[in-house]
Scaffold this motif. Sequence first.
Motif, PDB file in Angstrom:
ATOM      1  N   LEU A   1     138.747 115.668 106.362  1.00 52.09           N
ATOM      2  CA  LEU A   1     138.609 114.924 105.108  1.00 52.09           C
ATOM      3  C   LEU A   1     137.195 114.384 104.918  1.00 52.09           C
ATOM      4  N   THR A   2     136.608 113.885 106.000  1.00 49.37           N
ATOM      5  CA  THR A   2     135.230 113.396 105.990  1.00 49.37           C
ATOM      6  C   THR A   2     134.600 113.796 107.318  1.00 49.37           C
ATOM      7  N   GLU A   3     133.357 113.402 107.529  1.00 46.96           N
ATOM      8  CA  GLU A   3     132.710 113.709 108.804  1.00 46.96           C
ATOM      9  C   GLU A   3     133.404 113.023 109.972  1.00 46.96           C
ATOM     10  N   LYS A   4     134.109 111.928 109.701  1.00 49.02           N
ATOM     11  CA  LYS A   4     134.757 111.153 110.762  1.00 49.02           C
ATOM     12  C   LYS A   4     136.272 111.327 110.806  1.00 49.02           C
ATOM     13  N   PHE A   5     136.924 111.562 109.664  1.00 53.82           N
ATOM     14  CA  PHE A   5     138.382 111.547 109.601  1.00 53.82           C
ATOM     15  C   PHE A   5     138.957 112.944 109.356  1.00 53.82           C
ATOM     16  N   THR A   6     140.027 113.250 110.104  1.00 56.19           N
ATOM     17  CA  THR A   6     140.734 114.522 109.979  1.00 56.19           C
ATOM     18  C   THR A   6     142.233 114.264 109.950  1.00 56.19           C
ATOM     19  N   LEU A   7     142.927 114.950 109.059  1.00 54.16           N
ATOM     20  CA  LEU A   7     144.382 114.843 108.964  1.00 54.16           C
ATOM     21  C   LEU A   7     145.016 115.890 109.881  1.00 54.16           C
TER      22      LEU A   7
ATOM     23  N   VAL B   1     146.317 110.822 111.855  1.00 59.59           N
ATOM     24  CA  VAL B   1     144.951 110.684 111.360  1.00 59.59           C
ATOM     25  C   VAL B   1     144.020 110.581 112.559  1.00 59.59           C
ATOM     26  N   ASN B   2     143.052 111.482 112.600  1.00 57.82           N
ATOM     27  CA  ASN B   2     142.121 111.545 113.715  1.00 57.82           C
ATOM     28  C   ASN B   2     140.769 110.966 113.308  1.00 57.82           C
ATOM     29  N   TYR B   3     140.190 110.175 114.220  1.00 59.43           N
ATOM     30  CA  TYR B   3     138.870 109.585 113.991  1.00 59.43           C
ATOM     31  C   TYR B   3     137.908 110.068 115.066  1.00 59.43           C
ATOM     32  N   LYS B   4     136.768 110.660 114.650  1.00 59.60           N
ATOM     33  CA  LYS B   4     135.769 111.163 115.590  1.00 59.60           C
ATOM     34  C   LYS B   4     134.839 110.030 115.993  1.00 59.60           C
ATOM     35  N   ILE B   5     134.852 109.691 117.273  1.00 57.43           N
ATOM     36  CA  ILE B   5     133.984 108.638 117.797  1.00 57.43           C
ATOM     37  C   ILE B   5     132.612 109.219 118.125  1.00 57.43           C
ATOM     38  N   THR B   6     132.609 110.309 118.881  1.00 49.29           N
ATOM     39  CA  THR B   6     131.391 111.080 119.172  1.00 49.29           C
ATOM     40  C   THR B   6     131.765 112.560 119.087  1.00 49.29           C
ATOM     41  N   LYS B   7     130.820 113.440 119.373  1.00 52.42           N
ATOM     42  CA  LYS B   7     131.115 114.872 119.360  1.00 52.42           C
ATOM     43  C   LYS B   7     132.141 115.239 120.425  1.00 52.42           C
ATOM     44  N   GLN B   8     132.152 114.462 121.502  1.00 59.00           N
ATOM     45  CA  GLN B   8     133.057 114.769 122.610  1.00 59.00           C
ATOM     46  C   GLN B   8     134.347 113.944 122.587  1.00 59.00           C
ATOM     47  N   LEU B   9     134.342 112.816 121.905  1.00 56.65           N
ATOM     48  CA  LEU B   9     135.461 111.876 122.008  1.00 56.65           C
ATOM     49  C   LEU B   9     136.052 111.585 120.630  1.00 56.65           C
ATOM     50  N   ASN B  10     137.378 111.674 120.522  1.00 54.94           N
ATOM     51  CA  ASN B  10     138.060 111.331 119.271  1.00 54.94           C
ATOM     52  C   ASN B  10     139.411 110.696 119.553  1.00 54.94           C
ATOM     53  N   PHE B  11     139.979 110.070 118.514  1.00 59.45           N
ATOM     54  CA  PHE B  11     141.190 109.268 118.671  1.00 59.45           C
ATOM     55  C   PHE B  11     142.135 109.550 117.507  1.00 59.45           C
ATOM     56  N   THR B  12     143.437 109.640 117.781  1.00 60.09           N
ATOM     57  CA  THR B  12     144.423 109.923 116.748  1.00 60.09           C
ATOM     58  C   THR B  12     145.529 108.883 116.752  1.00 60.09           C
ATOM     59  N   LEU B  13     145.922 108.446 115.555  1.00 61.34           N
ATOM     60  CA  LEU B  13     147.121 107.631 115.348  1.00 61.34           C
ATOM     61  C   LEU B  13     148.092 108.453 114.520  1.00 61.34           C
TER      62      LEU B  13
ATOM     63  N   ARG C   1     158.999 108.341 116.119  1.00 64.70           N
ATOM     64  CA  ARG C   1     158.068 108.121 117.214  1.00 64.70           C
ATOM     65  C   ARG C   1     156.680 107.809 116.662  1.00 64.70           C
ATOM     66  N   PHE C   2     156.010 106.841 117.275  1.00 66.21           N
ATOM     67  CA  PHE C   2     154.599 106.584 116.997  1.00 66.21           C
ATOM     68  C   PHE C   2     153.798 106.993 118.232  1.00 66.21           C
ATOM     69  N   TYR C   3     152.616 107.575 117.999  1.00 65.76           N
ATOM     70  CA  TYR C   3     151.825 108.026 119.137  1.00 65.76           C
ATOM     71  C   TYR C   3     150.346 107.742 118.907  1.00 65.76           C
ATOM     72  N   GLN C   4     149.615 107.656 120.030  1.00 63.57           N
ATOM     73  CA  GLN C   4     148.183 107.436 120.024  1.00 63.57           C
ATOM     74  C   GLN C   4     147.545 108.400 121.018  1.00 63.57           C
ATOM     75  N   ASP C   5     146.592 109.190 120.541  1.00 62.06           N
ATOM     76  CA  ASP C   5     145.902 110.173 121.379  1.00 62.06           C
ATOM     77  C   ASP C   5     144.454 109.769 121.619  1.00 62.06           C
ATOM     78  N   LEU C   6     144.001 109.959 122.837  1.00 67.12           N
ATOM     79  CA  LEU C   6     142.580 109.882 123.160  1.00 67.12           C
ATOM     80  C   LEU C   6     142.188 111.250 123.697  1.00 67.12           C
ATOM     81  N   ASN C   7     141.264 111.933 122.996  1.00 70.43           N
ATOM     82  CA  ASN C   7     140.875 113.299 123.335  1.00 70.43           C
ATOM     83  C   ASN C   7     139.411 113.346 123.776  1.00 70.43           C
ATOM     84  N   LEU C   8     139.165 113.989 124.904  1.00 70.81           N
ATOM     85  CA  LEU C   8     137.810 114.134 125.429  1.00 70.81           C
ATOM     86  C   LEU C   8     137.519 115.619 125.612  1.00 70.81           C
ATOM     87  N   LYS C   9     136.481 116.100 124.932  1.00 68.03           N
ATOM     88  CA  LYS C   9     136.085 117.501 125.036  1.00 68.03           C
ATOM     89  C   LYS C   9     135.007 117.658 126.108  1.00 68.03           C
TER      90      LYS C   9
END
Length: 222
Positions: free
Chosen positions: A39-45, A69-81, A103-111
């Motif tokens: 959706l934006t440089e930071k947010f992805t559905l 909804v995913n939020y990009k913190i850095t190129k390697q790190l992002n977070f999803t609610l 169910r509610f979930y929270q993801d922390l992703n590291l590339k």
Amino acid sequence: MIKKVFFITFMLITAINYAQKNPENLLGSWYMYNGSHKLTEKFTLKTAIHFRYFELIEEYQQEIYRLGVNYKITKQLNFTLGAVYSIKDESYKENLPDLYEYRFYQDLNLKDKWGKFNVKHRIRLAQRFRRKNFENSTTHRIRYGLFVNYPISNTFTTYAFNEVFIKFATKSFGENRTGFGFLQQISNQVKLKLGYMYTQFSKTQSHRLQIGVIVNTNHIKK
């Protein structure tokens, strides 16, 4: 070559299904749609719909609808609610009450990169609100997954993964999933997925063929 790999894999797994008679060893199936819509440089559905079966095309087991909804913190790190709605038939060829779950979930992703291997670490927390036979329950769990991709060509990729599930309960071990497969790039937005997954539960096991389509779109105005 790529078509032959998909065909041979499918035929071998199908043969395994008919050779095994124990329900725990039968080859079931997951038919999957997974979407990532920028959706934006930071947010992805993030979207997903799964239909799961105890057998290849028979004996319904579960359907899952996921939105996040995913939020990009850095190129390697992002977070999803996100949130999930699920209906599950926990019985094989029996008429027992279904399990309904919000169910509610929270993801922390590291590339990461290991040479030519593309690597992702995922930690997922989940709060599960379940209803079965007019009885409600609430459970919590954490998952850690290691996902590795290796590009064979510009359009063809092989992958492998392992993911462990830990419950916040007396018996903490939930399950462990291990799998591998292939991804075929069809266009800039669409990939096809064919894989196999083995799951070890505390007392049982399962074998699943995974067939899916992955859709990635970009809605940033240029």
